[in-house]
Design a protein around this motif. Structure first.
Motif, PDB file in Angstrom:
ATOM      1  N   ASN A  98       0.908  -0.958  -0.235  1.00 51.96           N
ATOM      2  CA  ASN A  98      -0.170  -0.043  -0.149  1.00 51.96           C
ATOM      3  C   ASN A  98       0.719   1.693  -0.059  1.00 51.96           C
ATOM      4  OD1 ASN A  98      -2.327   1.815   0.199  1.00 51.96           O
ATOM      5  ND2 ASN A  98      -1.521   1.977   2.558  1.00 51.96           N
ATOM      6  N   THR A  99       0.770   2.122  -1.173  1.00 51.19           N
ATOM      7  CA  THR A  99       1.764   2.968  -0.996  1.00 51.19           C
ATOM      8  C   THR A  99       0.445   4.622  -0.284  1.00 51.19           C
ATOM      9  OG1 THR A  99       0.540   4.672  -2.650  1.00 51.19           O
ATOM     10  CG2 THR A  99       1.992   3.503  -3.324  1.00 51.19           C
ATOM     11  N   GLY A 100      -0.401   3.999   0.700  1.00 52.62           N
ATOM     12  CA  GLY A 100      -0.836   4.892   1.561  1.00 52.62           C
ATOM     13  C   GLY A 100      -2.069   6.281   0.633  1.00 52.62           C
ATOM     14  N   LEU A 101      -1.470   6.112  -0.383  1.00 56.95           N
ATOM     15  CA  LEU A 101      -2.351   7.209  -1.973  1.00 56.95           C
ATOM     16  C   LEU A 101      -3.652   6.335  -2.192  1.00 56.95           C
ATOM     17  CD1 LEU A 101       0.733   8.457  -1.493  1.00 56.95           C
ATOM     18  CD2 LEU A 101      -0.439   8.668  -3.487  1.00 56.95           C
ATOM     19  N   LEU A 102      -4.736   7.242  -2.130  1.00 61.05           N
ATOM     20  CA  LEU A 102      -6.131   6.606  -1.658  1.00 61.05           C
ATOM     21  C   LEU A 102      -6.971   7.768  -2.532  1.00 61.05           C
ATOM     22  CD1 LEU A 102      -8.397   7.374  -0.110  1.00 61.05           C
ATOM     23  CD2 LEU A 102      -7.141   5.171   1.261  1.00 61.05           C
ATOM     24  N   ALA A 103      -8.142   7.994  -3.452  1.00 59.57           N
ATOM     25  CA  ALA A 103      -9.052   8.377  -3.336  1.00 59.57           C
ATOM     26  C   ALA A 103     -10.831   7.892  -3.423  1.00 59.57           C
ATOM     27  CB  ALA A 103      -9.163   8.500  -5.293  1.00 59.57           C
ATOM     28  N   ALA A 104     -11.150   8.576  -2.923  1.00 59.88           N
ATOM     29  CA  ALA A 104     -13.207   8.296  -3.152  1.00 59.88           C
ATOM     30  C   ALA A 104     -13.647   9.033  -2.803  1.00 59.88           C
ATOM     31  CB  ALA A 104     -13.221   7.194  -1.173  1.00 59.88           C
ATOM     32  N   PRO A 105     -15.714   8.962  -3.393  1.00 56.77           N
ATOM     33  CA  PRO A 105     -16.487  10.042  -3.021  1.00 56.77           C
ATOM     34  C   PRO A 105     -16.387  10.620  -1.819  1.00 56.77           C
ATOM     35  CG  PRO A 105     -16.481   8.173  -4.754  1.00 56.77           C
ATOM     36  CD  PRO A 105     -15.612   7.567  -3.848  1.00 56.77           C
ATOM     37  N   ALA A 106     -16.907  12.177  -1.426  1.00 54.87           N
ATOM     38  CA  ALA A 106     -16.203  11.851   0.057  1.00 54.87           C
ATOM     39  C   ALA A 106     -17.417  11.670   0.787  1.00 54.87           C
ATOM     40  CB  ALA A 106     -16.284  13.672   0.106  1.00 54.87           C
ATOM     41  N   ALA A 107     -18.814  11.694   0.408  1.00 48.83           N
ATOM     42  CA  ALA A 107     -19.332  11.078   1.256  1.00 48.83           C
ATOM     43  C   ALA A 107     -19.608   9.593   2.040  1.00 48.83           C
ATOM     44  CB  ALA A 107     -21.227  10.926   0.502  1.00 48.83           C
ATOM     45  N   ALA A 108     -19.096   8.914   1.522  1.00 47.80           N
ATOM     46  CA  ALA A 108     -19.050   7.047   1.239  1.00 47.80           C
ATOM     47  C   ALA A 108     -17.520   6.968   1.633  1.00 47.80           C
ATOM     48  CB  ALA A 108     -18.344   6.457   0.081  1.00 47.80           C
ATOM     49  N   LEU A 109     -16.420   7.932   1.539  1.00 46.02           N
ATOM     50  CA  LEU A 109     -15.475   7.871   3.144  1.00 46.02           C
ATOM     51  C   LEU A 109     -15.872   8.414   3.899  1.00 46.02           C
ATOM     52  CD1 LEU A 109     -12.362   7.699   2.922  1.00 46.02           C
ATOM     53  CD2 LEU A 109     -12.347   9.651   2.161  1.00 46.02           C
ATOM     54  N   ARG A 110     -16.899   9.833   3.669  1.00 44.92           N
ATOM     55  CA  ARG A 110     -17.298  10.219   5.247  1.00 44.92           C
ATOM     56  C   ARG A 110     -17.820   8.759   6.118  1.00 44.92           C
ATOM     57  NH1 ARG A 110     -17.716  15.362   5.680  1.00 44.92           N
ATOM     58  NH2 ARG A 110     -18.708  15.406   3.419  1.00 44.92           N
ATOM     59  N   ARG A 111     -18.856   8.601   5.737  1.00 38.65           N
ATOM     60  CA  ARG A 111     -19.647   6.824   6.121  1.00 38.65           C
ATOM     61  C   ARG A 111     -18.556   5.579   6.604  1.00 38.65           C
ATOM     62  NH1 ARG A 111     -22.837   6.443   1.700  1.00 38.65           N
ATOM     63  NH2 ARG A 111     -21.862   4.829   1.830  1.00 38.65           N
ATOM     64  N   TRP A 112     -17.534   5.613   5.759  1.00 37.02           N
ATOM     65  CA  TRP A 112     -16.201   4.566   6.434  1.00 37.02           C
ATOM     66  C   TRP A 112     -15.276   4.783   7.543  1.00 37.02           C
ATOM     67  CZ3 TRP A 112     -15.045   4.220   0.419  1.00 37.02           C
ATOM     68  CH2 TRP A 112     -16.340   3.321   0.173  1.00 37.02           C
ATOM     69  N   LEU A 113     -14.967   6.369   7.148  1.00 37.59           N
ATOM     70  CA  LEU A 113     -13.952   7.234   8.523  1.00 37.59           C
ATOM     71  C   LEU A 113     -14.679   6.857   9.680  1.00 37.59           C
ATOM     72  CD1 LEU A 113     -12.100  10.227   6.171  1.00 37.59           C
ATOM     73  CD2 LEU A 113     -11.560   7.640   7.395  1.00 37.59           C
ATOM     74  N   ALA A 114     -16.213   6.533   9.831  1.00 39.95           N
ATOM     75  CA  ALA A 114     -16.605   7.124  10.919  1.00 39.95           C
ATOM     76  C   ALA A 114     -17.006   6.094  11.496  1.00 39.95           C
ATOM     77  CB  ALA A 114     -18.412   7.751  10.784  1.00 39.95           C
ATOM     78  N   SER A 115     -16.743   5.045  11.179  1.00 38.91           N
ATOM     79  CA  SER A 115     -16.738   3.567  11.699  1.00 38.91           C
ATOM     80  C   SER A 115     -14.944   3.488  12.067  1.00 38.91           C
ATOM     81  CB  SER A 115     -17.406   2.544  10.243  1.00 38.91           C
ATOM     82  OG  SER A 115     -18.721   3.433  10.222  1.00 38.91           O
ATOM     83  N   LEU A 116     -14.098   3.453  12.265  1.00 41.26           N
ATOM     84  CA  LEU A 116     -12.458   3.028  11.885  1.00 41.26           C
ATOM     85  C   LEU A 116     -12.699   2.846  13.784  1.00 41.26           C
ATOM     86  CD1 LEU A 116     -10.642   5.553  10.275  1.00 41.26           C
ATOM     87  CD2 LEU A 116     -11.475   3.191   9.183  1.00 41.26           C
ATOM     88  N   ARG A 117     -11.472   1.726  14.026  1.00 40.07           N
ATOM     89  CA  ARG A 117     -11.389   1.634  15.363  1.00 40.07           C
ATOM     90  C   ARG A 117     -10.417   1.757  15.797  1.00 40.07           C
ATOM     91  NH1 ARG A 117     -15.712  -2.434  17.269  1.00 40.07           N
ATOM     92  NH2 ARG A 117     -13.589  -3.445  18.141  1.00 40.07           N
ATOM     93  N   ASN A 118      -9.841   1.858  16.876  1.00 38.97           N
ATOM     94  CA  ASN A 118      -7.920   1.849  16.725  1.00 38.97           C
ATOM     95  C   ASN A 118      -7.708   1.230  17.298  1.00 38.97           C
ATOM     96  OD1 ASN A 118      -9.423   2.201  19.256  1.00 38.97           O
ATOM     97  ND2 ASN A 118      -8.375   3.813  19.208  1.00 38.97           N
ATOM     98  N   ASP A 119      -8.485  -0.853  17.526  1.00 37.23           N
ATOM     99  CA  ASP A 119      -7.585  -1.670  18.571  1.00 37.23           C
ATOM    100  C   ASP A 119      -7.410  -2.484  16.808  1.00 37.23           C
ATOM    101  OD1 ASP A 119      -9.995  -2.523  16.349  1.00 37.23           O
ATOM    102  OD2 ASP A 119     -10.987  -3.753  17.006  1.00 37.23           O
TER     103      ASP A 119
END
Ligand code: UD1
Ligand code: CA
Length: 474
Positions: free
Chosen positions: A167-188
């Motif tokens: 993974n280079t770390g660089l990515l692209a995504a539509p904002a609405a979907a990305l916002r939804r996914w980010l909201a579900s991130l966990r740090n475990d």
């Protein structure tokens, strides 16, 4: 879709062992983040958000341009957390492109491909095939070849570690979907961080398509974590710039010993010798020769001029068929008109040397206008500074300045005037005449060399040589 670019630049870069925030470390003379910003702007985005944290003020101050939105990530809780900080300012109908402030050589063409791959509904990640992917997240694909997860090196099992697609770390995504996914991130996870990479799994759950664009070369996605990698990128940058010049028809004595740290435009059959550094905007005309060890910054050189070894030119304009150096220094505002010659240890600052004029040895010309066909003798100095003011010197066409002349400015040396060697000139030197300003030579016959002084004679002589004490009596 409108494009919002988010650049992650909050990290400290511990392994650089530096007081300078990592994204300010110079590559080819410019901060890492400057390279990323230049590339980002090439995409014509609607907004550029820079997520910053370590050395926040210093980083902001280094980029005073007004098209940037600065997002403070005071504590760094991971790449996912970093992108979250920027999202409130990104509208739902935008496309988001995430870049790293420490991945400086990425090309706009690759990023355009990445953005296109994300389209309106998918997540597009930029991956790269690495022979040694140690430290990188691994891109996991199912039997059908579809990406379903990115696993961080520290969280990966042995089988996952064997995967070379990284993974280079660089990515692209539509904002609405990305916002939804980010909201579900966990740090475990192993690092207790919010991993941006986990949006892959969340996108899969969401039924979104995931595309991996494979970077055409590893070099363009290499990141800087330590000085070793910084030096590698510098070498890569050097190789690329030299390659472009070779491609354009320039002869390079050794492509590995030329550093281009700016924009270079070359005419035909230009030759550049070893250990040359070109910075800022440099223009070299047809058949120009740049000798070994020359350093040029913001310089134009017209056709058929030779820069002999070890010249340092900054903010200078050199005419055609000139000869410069070796060891000449052209400071800002230096101008050589066609066929002028400047030799060793000659310095020009805010000075014009006219067509066919020569200053071949050990000379300083500052705030001076020198006409055509002038000969400036060795060791001539324009005394342009009185300690407070800078004054101009004018030397008209055809003048001959004898060696070792001190021209105390403001001063004019007239057309075809001759100034005797060793003169200190304080008044205008008339046209067509010889001007001498030096003590007459004397010879004393019968003169004897001094004898050894006695101790007493010596102290008396020293006593006589004292200045009177300052009178403090009032
Ligand atoms: C990240 C990726 C990894 C990928 C690697 C490529 C994650 C979880 N991992 O790992 O899959 O192979 O990059 O180099 O994303 N940053 C912030 N704020 C933070 C954390 C990071 O701004 O809270 C910035 C850093 O300054 C840096 C970039 O994000 O520019 C990447 O962070 P870094 O810690 O280097 O990520 P890696 O652990 O290397
Ligand atoms: Ca990294």
């Amino acid at each position: 879709m409108p494009l919002s670019i988010v650049i992650l630049a909050a990290g400290q870069g511990k392994r650089m062992k530096s007081d300078l925030p990592k994204v300010l470390q110079p590559l080819a003379g410019r901060p890492l983040l400057r390279h990323v910003l230049d590339c980002a702007r090439a995409l014509g985005p609607d907004a550029i958000h820079v997520v910053h944290g370590h050395g926040a003020e210093q980083v902001r101050a280094a980029f005073p341009e007004t098209d940037l939105t600065w997002v403070l990530q005071a504590e760094q809780h991971g790449t996912g957390h970093a992108v979250m900080q920027a999202m409130p300012a990104v509208p739902d109908d935008h496309q988001v492109l995430v870049l790293y402030g420490d991945v400086p050589l990425v090309r706009a063409a690759t990023l355009r491909e990445l953005v296109a791959a994300a389209g309106t509904g998918s997540l597009a990640i930029l991956s790269v095939l690495l022979a040694d992917p140690a430290g990188y997240g691994r891109v996991l694909r199912d039997k059908a070849g579809n990406v379903y997860r990115i696993v961080e090196h520290k969280d990966a099992n042995r089988k996952e570690l064997a995967v070379q697609e990284s993974n280079t770390g660089l990515l692209a995504a539509p904002a609405a979907a990305l916002r939804r996914w980010l909201a579900s991130l966990r740090n475990d996870n192993a690092q207790g961080e919010y991993y941006l990479t986990d949006v892959v799994t969340l996108a899969v759950k969401d039924g979104a398509t995931i595309t991996a664009v494979v970077a055409p070369t590893a070099a363009e996605v290499l990141g800087v974590n330590d000085r070793q990698q910084l030096a590698q990128l510098e070498a890569e940058y050097r190789r690329q710039r030299a390659g472009e010049l070779l491609e354009a028809g320039v002869t390079l004595a050794d492509p590995a010993r030329l550093d281009v740290r700016g924009t270079v435009r070359c005419g035909r059959d230009v030759r550049i010798d070893v250990n040359v550094v070109l910075e800022g905007e440099v223009e070299l005309g047809d058949r120009v020769v740049v000798g070994p060890g020359c350093v040029l910054r913001d310089v134009t050189v017209a056709a058929d001029t030779v820069l002999h070894p070890h010249c340092v030119l900054t903010g200078a304009a050199i005419g055609a068929r000139c000869s410069v150096g070796p060891f000449a220094r052209m400071r800002p505002g230096a101008r050589l008109l066609d066929d002028a010659h400047v030799g060793n240890f000659v310095e020009l600052k805010n000075a014009t040397l006219g067509a066919g004029s020569k200053a071949n040895h050990l000379t300083y010309l500052g705030d001076a206008t020198v006409g055509a066909k002038v000969n400036v003798g060795a060791g001539t100095i324009t005394c342009n500074y009185d300690g407070v003011n800078k004054w101009p010197t004018v030397i008209e066409d055809g003048a001959f300045i004898g060696s070792g002349a001190m021209l105390v400015a403001p001063i004019t040396i007239g057309r075809n005037a001759t100034v005797g060697a060793g003169s200190t000139i304080t008044k205008p030197a008339p046209r067509e005449a010889l001007t001498l300003a030096r003590t007459r030579q004397q010879s004393l016959a019968g003169w004897h060399r001094p004898a050894k002084a006695t101790t007493e004679e010596r102290s008396r002589a020293i006593e006589r040589a004292r200045l009177p004490e300052d009178d403090h009596s009032g």
